[in-house]
Design an enzyme around this catalytic site. Structure first.
Site, PDB file in Angstrom:
ATOM      1  N   HIS A 232      43.461  11.556 -17.984  1.00  0.00           N
ATOM      2  CA  HIS A 232      43.996  10.991 -16.743  1.00  0.00           C
ATOM      3  C   HIS A 232      44.141  12.083 -15.684  1.00  0.00           C
ATOM      4  O   HIS A 232      45.238  12.548 -15.386  1.00  0.00           O
ATOM      5  CB  HIS A 232      45.332  10.293 -16.999  1.00  0.00           C
TER       6      HIS A 232
ATOM      7  N   ASP B  43      38.004   0.956 -14.439  1.00  0.00           N
ATOM      8  CA  ASP B  43      38.997   1.798 -15.102  1.00  0.00           C
ATOM      9  C   ASP B  43      38.651   2.052 -16.563  1.00  0.00           C
ATOM     10  O   ASP B  43      38.946   3.121 -17.102  1.00  0.00           O
ATOM     11  CB  ASP B  43      40.373   1.132 -14.990  1.00  0.00           C
TER      12      ASP B  43
ATOM     13  N   HIS C 286      38.588  11.667 -13.717  1.00  0.00           N
ATOM     14  CA  HIS C 286      38.618  10.254 -14.103  1.00  0.00           C
ATOM     15  C   HIS C 286      38.716   9.372 -12.867  1.00  0.00           C
ATOM     16  O   HIS C 286      38.015   8.359 -12.749  1.00  0.00           O
ATOM     17  CB  HIS C 286      39.806   9.983 -15.031  1.00  0.00           C
TER      18      HIS C 286
ATOM     19  N   HIS D 209      44.382   5.039  -8.420  1.00  0.00           N
ATOM     20  CA  HIS D 209      44.925   4.107  -9.411  1.00  0.00           C
ATOM     21  C   HIS D 209      45.719   4.786 -10.528  1.00  0.00           C
ATOM     22  O   HIS D 209      46.537   4.144 -11.193  1.00  0.00           O
ATOM     23  CB  HIS D 209      43.792   3.268 -10.027  1.00  0.00           C
ATOM     24  N   ASP D 210      45.507   6.086 -10.772  1.00  0.00           N
ATOM     25  CA  ASP D 210      46.273   6.811 -11.794  1.00  0.00           C
ATOM     26  C   ASP D 210      46.992   8.018 -11.196  1.00  0.00           C
ATOM     27  O   ASP D 210      47.273   8.996 -11.899  1.00  0.00           O
ATOM     28  CB  ASP D 210      45.352   7.280 -12.926  1.00  0.00           C
TER      29      ASP D 210
END
Length: 416
Positions: free
Chosen positions: A140, A290, A144, A180-181
């Site tokens: 993560h 994802d 990524h 998103h992360d």
């Protein structure tokens, strides 16, 4: 130990001290209004902020920028290829893959000009986003995020989406993929809950990480004032929709979204002229992006599998050290990379991508399902290694030199 009842890891003692300092400063009225507004992003001032992590590492390869950027520019000409090697691109950009790739896509879609965005503000936003990913996380991290953004670009170009999505939809899709992360701590939600982490309390044990990623992204958007020239209601709408997309990546809600998607497809009632339906498809596209690693070519998929399993096992080691129950898939003594990947492909990836192929029955969907079937077979062939039946190590899988045949598609879409 940090706060009472919480496991101390990654500077939690400093975090508690800093929180107390903030509280005292705020009560004394010594925090500027602008900084108070930024507190909502949390990643700037709490556990994983740049203040606590220290200055970013300076990469000595910056002296090769001209050479490297020339090769990176050549790669960006094929940014829509499903075989795009994000690991190579990250090396060519000296660890700046997320900034270069996202900025290029925003330009390519004409979004900077269309929304009259300040390029300096956009670039600063992307640099801060990239900084707030934890590069010490095996999986993560910013690479990524760049990979997911590239995958989202591939999906946005699919005929059904390309013909229906608005420029605002595309902007939201790319921003959601890139953030998103954001500020992911490298551990999962159950870990945060059982260690009484402040984020778990803040979000009441519900979509803890996803809420944090969203709020962190909003904090950076406001700090860099990317949308400050837009009417307030428009910028707030962008923030809300960004949150809706990022929250959809919560894996604990996988069945909820998959069931809804399947129902729409069974009833054939998706209308992409409808804004809410378009938004739902963007959510599904982001979910696919994802977890698309098992659908990439083997040489890319295998690297991601190793990285995510390393992160899982690292969490398991922390749990063992602090006498906590070890989370599923995180025990290196009870699991192998192959077993983790086979289960993930069977129960999570295959059902999702089979439905995506029903929605978007294209060459790309066939390619993804073909790779998925071959990669799963490759991991299955490695499973006997755990019992010592193989001494040769990992075997190379069959290569996909052409688009997968219908047989490969069928194999890849089998459900458990």
């Amino acid at each position: 130990m940090g706060r009472r009842g919480a496991i101390s890891y990654d500077s939690s003692d400093q975090t508690a001290l800093y929180i107390r300092m903030l509280a005292r400063a705020e009560s004394a009225g010594s925090i500027p209004v602008r900084r108070i507004q930024r507190l909502f992003s949390f990643q700037r001032h709490l556990l994983s902020s740049r203040l606590l992590r220290g200055p970013p590492h300076l990469n000595p390869l910056h002296i090769l920028d001209e050479d490297y950027c020339g090769q990176a520019k050549c790669m960006l000409e094929k940014v829509g290829s499903w075989n795009f090697n994000i690991f190579l691109f990250d090396r060519l950009t000296n660890g700046n893959s997320l900034v270069y790739l996202t900025f290029n896509l925003l330009n390519q879609y004409g979004l900077i000009e269309l929304f009259q965005l300040d390029m300096v503000k956009v670039r600063r936003f992307l640099v801060l986003v990239q900084e707030d990913y934890h590069n010490q996380n095996p999986y993560h991290n910013a690479v990524h995020a760049a990979d997911v953004t590239q995958a989202m670009h591939c999906y946005l170009r699919e005929p059904k989406l390309a013909q229906s999505l608005t420029s605002c939809d595309i902007l939201l899709g790319l921003l959601a993929a890139a953030t998103h992360d954001l500020d992911h701590p490298g551990v999962n939600q159950p870990f945060l809950i059982k260690t009484n982490h402040y984020l778990a309390a803040l979000y009441q044990n519900t979509s803890v990480l996803e809420n944090h990623h969203w709020r962190s992204a909003v904090g950076l958007l406001r700090e860099t004032e990317v949308f400050s020239h837009l009417p307030t209601e428009d910028s707030l709408s962008i923030e809300r929709q960004l949150g809706s997309l990022i929250l959809a990546t919560d894996i604990s809600r996988q069945n909820e979204y998959l069931s809804r998607f399947r129902t729409h497809l069974d009833e054939d009632d998706l209308c992409l002229g409808n804004a809410s339906h378009r938004h739902f498809i963007l959510q599904m596209a982001l979910k696919c992006a994802d977890i698309c690693n098992p659908c990439r070519p083997w040489e890319l998929s295998k690297q991601w599998s190793e990285k995510v399993t390393e992160e899982f096992f690292h969490q398991g080691d922390i749990e063992k050290k602090h006498k906590l129950e070890v989370s599923p898939l995180c025990d290196s003594e009870a699991n192998t990379i192959a077993s983790v990947q086979i289960g993930f492909m069977t129960y999570v990836v295959e059902p999702l991508f089979a439905e995506w192929a029903r929605f978007s029955d294209t060459r790309l969907s066939q390619t993804m399902l073909g790779h998925l079937g071959l990669n799963k077979a490759s991991w299955s062939a490695m499973e006997p290694e755990a019992s010592g039946s193989s001494e040769e190590g990992e075997s190379e899988p069959a290569q996909v030199t052409e688009e997968p045949s219908s047989r490969a598609l069928s194999q890849g879409s089998q459900k458990s």
